[in-house]
Every structure is written in C-alpha cells, then in structure tokens.
Write an enzyme that holds these catalytic residues in place. Structure first.
Site, short mmCIF file in Angstrom:
data_model
loop_
_atom_site.label_atom_id
_atom_site.label_comp_id
_atom_site.label_asym_id
_atom_site.label_seq_id
_atom_site.Cartn_x
_atom_site.Cartn_y
_atom_site.Cartn_z
N GLU A 1 -15.13 6.21 46.29
CA GLU A 1 -15.27 4.85 46.12
C GLU A 1 -16.44 4.38 45.04
OE1 GLU A 1 -16.82 3.11 49.82
OE2 GLU A 1 -18.43 4.66 49.90
N THR B 1 -24.45 11.62 58.22
CA THR B 1 -23.59 10.69 56.90
C THR B 1 -22.24 11.54 56.63
OG1 THR B 1 -23.34 9.68 54.95
CG2 THR B 1 -25.00 11.21 55.05
N ARG C 1 1.21 4.82 43.61
CA ARG C 1 0.99 4.06 44.83
C ARG C 1 -0.60 4.43 45.08
NH1 ARG C 1 4.96 2.09 43.39
NH2 ARG C 1 6.90 1.81 44.82
N ARG D 1 -14.49 7.53 59.17
CA ARG D 1 -15.68 7.48 59.87
C ARG D 1 -15.18 7.32 61.57
NH1 ARG D 1 -19.61 3.21 57.13
NH2 ARG D 1 -19.51 2.23 59.18
N HIS E 1 -12.61 3.27 56.64
CA HIS E 1 -13.41 3.45 57.77
C HIS E 1 -12.63 4.41 58.80
CE1 HIS E 1 -15.41 0.24 56.14
NE2 HIS E 1 -16.53 0.60 56.98
N VAL E 2 -11.50 4.70 58.37
CA VAL E 2 -10.58 5.89 59.06
C VAL E 2 -11.37 7.02 59.01
CG1 VAL E 2 -8.47 7.26 59.20
CG2 VAL E 2 -8.55 4.75 58.64
N MET F 1 -14.33 7.76 50.99
CA MET F 1 -15.77 7.11 50.88
C MET F 1 -16.61 8.07 49.94
SD MET F 1 -16.79 5.27 54.37
CE MET F 1 -16.20 3.64 54.73
N ASP G 1 -21.08 10.90 53.94
CA ASP G 1 -21.45 11.30 52.67
C ASP G 1 -21.96 12.52 52.11
OD1 ASP G 1 -20.11 8.56 52.54
OD2 ASP G 1 -21.84 7.70 51.65
#
Ligand code: F6P
Length: 343
Positions: A223, A126, A267, A276, A273-274, A170, A128
């Site tokens: 996130e 993962t 900004r 991943r 998902h880039v 993420m 993460d």
C-alpha cells in the site's frame, strides 16, 4: 508482583496468544497478578483495566484480535496524558508494564520509561514487520500466509482468463509482507515503498511474459509503494485523526496503468484488513508464547526499557531506544532473491 499489560496500535493475529502467555507464566512461575488495560494507552490514561483471570486467558491462544481492545490514543497527544498514565500505574500498584505494540506504541513506551521512569518491557507486534532491531514481529507470518493463500487463488482465476492480477497488501513504510508473499506466491512483479517503481518497466515485463505464453501473472503492491519521480501521477493520501497517512488505492492505479499500457485484461484485489484478522499461524502462536514468557521474565530481572526481540535465531532483549530509532526496511539480499525468480 503485579504486572500490567496493554495492546496498542493496529491489531494483529497473536495478541491474545501473548496475553495468555503473560498471564499463565506470570501466575505459575512468579505468582504474578496481571492487570489488562483496555484499548492500549487509553486504558492506562483513563485508569481502565481489570485483573485477567488465568481461566479467562487459557483459551484465547488461537483467537484473533485482542481481548483487551486496542487504539492509537497515546499519552503524549492527550491532555496531561503522561502524568495521568504514571499516576494510574502507581494507584494500581503495577510494578512492571508489558507493552505490546508496533513502532508508535513502543516509541511512547520508550519515552515514558526514559522521561518518567515507568518500569516497562516491550513486545514487538505488527504485520508490517518493520520494528527495528528484531528480525521478526509477531503477526507478520500470519499476514504473509493469508496474502500467499490469496495469491494462489488469484493465479488460478487469472490463468483461466489470461489476465494480470494486481494484489494490494499492507505495508505502510516497508514492503516485508509484499516481498515475502510475492516470493511465496510466484509474483511477476513486487512493488514496495523502499524501491520506487517504474510502471513502464513493470508493464514491459508483463507484456513479455504473456507474449511468451504466460496466462496468469500477479503483481503484488504494498500500500505504501510509490512510483519513481516523474513517471506516474498519484494523489496525495489523506490523513486519519492521529495524523497517519490513510493509504490504499495504489493497486487500482497500477492496475489501470498496466491495462492501458499492455492491453492485457487486468483486475485488482485489495486484501486490506483481512491480513490483520483471524487466527494466528502455528509459527506465530509459538513466537507469541515465547515473547510473552520472555517479557514476564524480563520484568522480574528488572530489564526495564527493553524489548524482547528475535536476534540470530533466538530471543534477546534490546533497548527500546534502539528498537524505535528507525524502521526496518526489507533486506537487500531477499529483494535480490525475489528479482531472480519473478515469473
Ligand atoms: O500498522 C499496521 C497497518 O496494518 C498498516 O500496514 C496499515 O497501513 C495500517 O495498519 C492500517 O490501519 P487502520 O487500522 O488504521 O486502517
């Protein structure tokens, strides 16, 4: 021996490198044949798989994604799932199953081993990096590098305009990617799920930095980051079809709050998902190859119900029950390192 392999949960860079190592090492060292199940546990439940030829496996080392496909379908939420999975493995003569996944996939593996005696070994995957007991999961290093490259780019455009850049990465329950990329990218603030943030303090720090001459500052937000109770209203996230919170959006909220409180142009970039996708770093390829080799050897040693892990700088086998008992939060000492050098 006839081995099985599946990749489950969200994908991440390095899955193919593990598959390759299992097929090549299993075939050469042990004369194994390896059956790949399609789309994670779904392929086991539906008995959908194929023998992975070594020629097919040999050239997938650097390829992102997984040639087996993946999904979040699992036996315990599928009608008659555990029985179907157990019978499919028996029918195919699988004597050892290598389960490559994160906390969800590995928890299912633990139950199938404990309650149905399925002979399996886990491999922690993962971006993460939140699987318990192992110091590292594969895919994490690649994701950190991707996020760091993005932050480096954001700094140069921010500097041209004297702006604050909020970058959302993420990290659902744990902020490892945010913490590492934040340190590596020289962030001004790092917001993670484990430490609720105070938007007033974050904004005040940014104001002071820019008043002191800084022309570019980056705020890295995981996130799953959440504000301290009572400091900022944020909407409850929706859930996906598997009951997981659908996260994303905290970066935009943080950015608009910062702009409103500081009057600094702000900004937001959501990496999503880039992080991943794409090719694994050299480090992850080595880690995946080592994990794959160790997982095959573990099946031949009969170390079922175990997971390969990084412990104390080397590889070790740890009980799946232990590895899935709790998620791994960010380390307190690295958090302190980050706080010491925010700029
Ligand atoms: O579990 C890894 C992860 O990348 C999380 O950080 C993220 O919340 C989730 O997957 C997103 O998954 P999906 O592919 O369902 O959007």
């Amino acid at each position: 021996m006839r081995l099985g392999i599946l990749t489950g949960g969200g994908d991440c860079p390095g899955l193919n490198a593990v598959i390759r190592a299992v097929v090549l090492h299993g075939g050469r060292r042990w004369n194994d044949e390896v059956v790949g199940f399609r789309d994670g546990w779904r392929g086991v439940i539906d008995d959908e798989g194929f023998v992975i030829a070594p020629e097919r496996a040999s050239r997938i080392l650097s390829r992102g994604g997984t040639i087996l496909g993946t999904s979040r379908i699992q036996p315990y939420t599928t009608a008659d799932g555990p029985r179907r999975a157990v019978e499919a493995l028996q029918r195919r003569g699988v004597e050892g199953l290598i389960v490559v996944g994160g906390e969800g996939t590995l928890s299912v593996a633990n139950r199938l081993h404990r309650d149905h005696g399925v002979r399996l070994v886990g491999v922690p995957k993962t971006i993460d990096n939140d699987v318990g007991v192992t110091q590292l999961t594969f895919g994490f290093e690649t994701a950190v590098q991707t996020a760091t490259d993005a932050i480096d780019r954001l700094h140069t455009t921010a500097e041209s305009h004297n702006r604050v850049m909020v970058v959302e990465v993420m990290g659902r329950h744990a902020g490892h990617v945010a913490l590492w990329a934040g340190i590596a990218g020289g962030a001004a603030a790092i917001l993670v799920p484990e430490r609720p943030f105070d938007i007033a303090a974050v904004s005040g720090d940014l104001q002071r930095l820019h008043e002191g001459g800084t022309r570019s500052s980056v705020v890295v937000v995981a996130e799953g980051a959440r504000p301290m109770a009572g400091t900022l209203e944020i909407p409850e996230p929706g859930v996906d079809e598997y009951g997981h919170a659908r996260l994303g959006g905290i970066g935009a909220i943080v950015a608009s709050e910062i702009e409103a409180r500081t009057a600094l142009e702000t900004r937001v970039t959501v990496l999503g998902h880039v992080q991943r996708g794409g090719t694994p770093t050299a480090f992850d390829r080595v880690l995946c190859t080592s994990f794959g080799v160790a997982a095959v050897d573990a099946t031949h040693e009969g170390a079922f119900g175990q997971m390969v892990a990084v412990r104390g700088g080397g590889l070790a086998l740890v009980p799946l029950a232990e590895a899935t008992a709790a998620l791994k939060p960010i380390p307190a000492d690295l958090w302190q390192v980050a706080q010491a050098c925010l700029s």
